[in-house]
Design an enzyme around this catalytic site. Sequence first.
Site, PDB file in Angstrom:
ATOM      1  N   HIS A 180     -10.483   0.930   1.804  1.00 62.58           N
ATOM      2  CA  HIS A 180     -10.262   1.950   2.836  1.00 62.58           C
ATOM      3  C   HIS A 180     -11.473   1.876   3.756  1.00 62.58           C
ATOM      4  CE1 HIS A 180      -8.659   5.877   4.387  1.00 62.58           C
ATOM      5  NE2 HIS A 180      -9.854   5.812   4.937  1.00 62.58           N
ATOM      6  N   ASP A 229       1.390   2.544   3.516  1.00 62.99           N
ATOM      7  CA  ASP A 229       0.575   3.741   3.345  1.00 62.99           C
ATOM      8  C   ASP A 229       1.446   4.989   3.426  1.00 62.99           C
ATOM      9  OD1 ASP A 229      -1.671   5.232   2.827  1.00 62.99           O
ATOM     10  OD2 ASP A 229      -2.455   5.142   4.869  1.00 62.99           O
ATOM     11  N   HIS A 232      -4.672  -0.819   5.880  1.00 61.67           N
ATOM     12  CA  HIS A 232      -4.234  -0.049   7.047  1.00 61.67           C
ATOM     13  C   HIS A 232      -5.186  -0.128   8.240  1.00 61.67           C
ATOM     14  CE1 HIS A 232      -6.883   2.763   5.071  1.00 61.67           C
ATOM     15  NE2 HIS A 232      -5.996   3.189   4.219  1.00 61.67           N
ATOM     16  N   HIS A 238       1.613   5.326  -1.674  1.00 63.12           N
ATOM     17  CA  HIS A 238       1.250   6.511  -2.470  1.00 63.12           C
ATOM     18  C   HIS A 238       2.516   7.088  -3.088  1.00 63.12           C
ATOM     19  CE1 HIS A 238      -2.874   6.653  -0.869  1.00 63.12           C
ATOM     20  NE2 HIS A 238      -2.303   6.174   0.230  1.00 63.12           N
ATOM     21  N   HIS A 252       0.876  -1.193   0.000  1.00 61.68           N
ATOM     22  CA  HIS A 252       0.000   0.000   0.000  1.00 61.68           C
ATOM     23  C   HIS A 252       0.906   1.233   0.000  1.00 61.68           C
ATOM     24  CE1 HIS A 252      -3.787   2.208   1.487  1.00 61.68           C
ATOM     25  NE2 HIS A 252      -2.879   3.133   1.256  1.00 61.68           N
ATOM     26  N   LYS A 279      -9.188  -0.517  -5.793  1.00 62.35           N
ATOM     27  CA  LYS A 279      -9.250   0.194  -4.517  1.00 62.35           C
ATOM     28  C   LYS A 279     -10.609   0.824  -4.304  1.00 62.35           C
ATOM     29  CE  LYS A 279      -7.758   2.055  -0.801  1.00 62.35           C
ATOM     30  NZ  LYS A 279      -6.572   2.253  -0.007  1.00 62.35           N
TER      31      LYS A 279
HETATM   32  C1  NCD Z   1      -3.488   9.051   2.069  1.00 65.81           C
HETATM   33  C2  NCD Z   1      -3.045  10.098   1.054  1.00 65.81           C
HETATM   34  O1  NCD Z   1      -2.506  11.130   1.452  1.00 65.81           O
HETATM   35  O2  NCD Z   1      -3.220   9.867  -0.156  1.00 65.81           O
HETATM   36  N1  NCD Z   1      -3.451   9.650   3.368  1.00 65.81           N
HETATM   37  C3  NCD Z   1      -3.373   8.982   4.540  1.00 65.81           C
HETATM   38  O3  NCD Z   1      -3.449   9.609   5.592  1.00 65.81           O
HETATM   39  N2  NCD Z   1      -3.197   7.689   4.577  1.00 65.81           N
HETATM   40  C4  NCD Z   1      -4.828   8.543   1.708  1.00 65.81           C
HETATM   41  C5  NCD Z   1      -5.210   7.280   2.396  1.00 65.81           C
HETATM   42  O4  NCD Z   1      -4.614   6.214   2.173  1.00 65.81           O
HETATM   43  O5  NCD Z   1      -6.156   7.314   3.194  1.00 65.81           O
HETATM   44 ZN    ZN Z   2      -3.238   5.116   1.615  1.00 65.36          ZN
END
Ligand code: NCD
Ligand code: ZN
Length: 346
Positions: free
Chosen positions: A137, A248, A175, A16, A14, A100
Site C-alpha cells: 500500500h 480493491d 492500486h 477485501h 486485490h 501485505k
Molecule cells: C480499504 C478497506 O476498506 O479495507 N479501503 C480502501 O479505500 N481501499 C483499505 C485499502 O486497501 O486501502
Molecule cells: Zn485494499
Amino acid sequence: MIRTLTIRRPDDWHLHLRDGAMLQGVLPESARHFARALVMPNLVPPVVTGADAAAYRDRIRAALPPGMAFDPRMTLYLTEATDPDDLAAAHASGLVTAVKLYPAGATTNSQSGVRDFDRIRPVLDRMADIGLPLCVHGEVTDPAIDIFDREAVFIDRVLDPIRRATPGLRVVMEHITTVEGVAYARSGGDDLAATITTHHLILNRNHILSGGIRPHYYCLPVAKRETHRLALRRAATSGEARFFLGTDSAPHVDALKEAACGCAGCFTATNTMQILAQVFEDESALDRLEGFTSLHGAAFYRLPPNAGTLTLTRGEPARWPERIVTGAGPVTVFDPGITVNWHVAG
Ligand code: NCD
Ligand code: ZN
C-alpha cells in the site's frame, strides 16, 4: 463492432472480503465472475500468522454458497513482529501467496502496520530469498504530506529505498493512482508489477468533491487529477504484463460510508467486469482486456491461467442493484456514472 467476447476466467489480485455476515454477503459477488482473488488481510485483528490465514481461508470456503467455485489466495499482514520462519512455512505449504505491507495509519485497519521500515528488513530479505511477493500500500502517512501527494512521496522515500536494499524482492505496487506510480512500475524488471482498480479508471477527484461530497467515491488511495486517471487508463489498456487488475473492492455498510467521517472504499465486485469491458472498448483495446483481467496477474504470481472462461456480451445499457443486502447491512454498489453496454453472460 464486437458483440461477444469470451476470455479466460478473470482473477482479482486485490480484494477485501471482510469476515462474518459481511463476508457471507459479498463473497458471491466476486465468485460469480472471478475464479481467484488475492484476499487482503486487514481484518480486526489482522491476519498475521500462517495459522490466522488458514483459519480465515476456512471461513471464506465455508461462506461460499453451494455450487459456486472460488479459490481464495491468502495474504499475511506484515507487522514489525512478523516471524520470518512462520511466513516462510506458510509460503512453502502453498497457504500464502503474498505478504501485505501497510504503512501504519495509511488506511482502513492499518494501525498494526509498519512504522519503522528497518525493523522488517530480515523479513524482506527472507521473502526475496524464497520469491514471496510483497504487496505494497504505497502511501506515506506523514501528516505534513498532502493526501494527493502521498503515493508519489512514498515511492521516493520508502519504496525505492526498500527495493534497492533488497535485491530480488518481488513487489506489487497495489492500486496505483498516479503518473508517478505508472512510471515507477515501468522502471522495474519482471520483479515489479502494479495493480490498477476499476474505480481509478473511472474517477478523478472532481467526482468525489464537485457538486457535493460523494462518500461512495471516497477510497484510499484517493482518486487524483484527470491527468492521472488518463495515465492509468493508458497503462491498464497498454497490454504490458506488469499491469493487472486488483479491484480493491472494499465493502463498508452504507451507514459507515454516509457519515460525518466516512470510511474509505468502493465496492466494485458486482460490476467490475462489465465496467472494464466498457473502459477497454472506449479505449479501443477490447483485445487487451483478457491480459489485464486474466493473464498478467497469474503470470506474475507464477500460477497457471484459469481453465474456465467468462463471456461478455454487448447490448442494452447494463443494470445492477444499487446496493446489495448483507447480514451486516446494505452496501452500495459502485456507480460508474457512465453508460455500460456490457453484460456478463450466464
Ligand atoms: C480499504 C478497506 O476498506 O479495507 N479501503 C480502501 O479505500 N481501499 C483499505 C485499502 O486497501 O486501502
Ligand atoms: Zn485494499
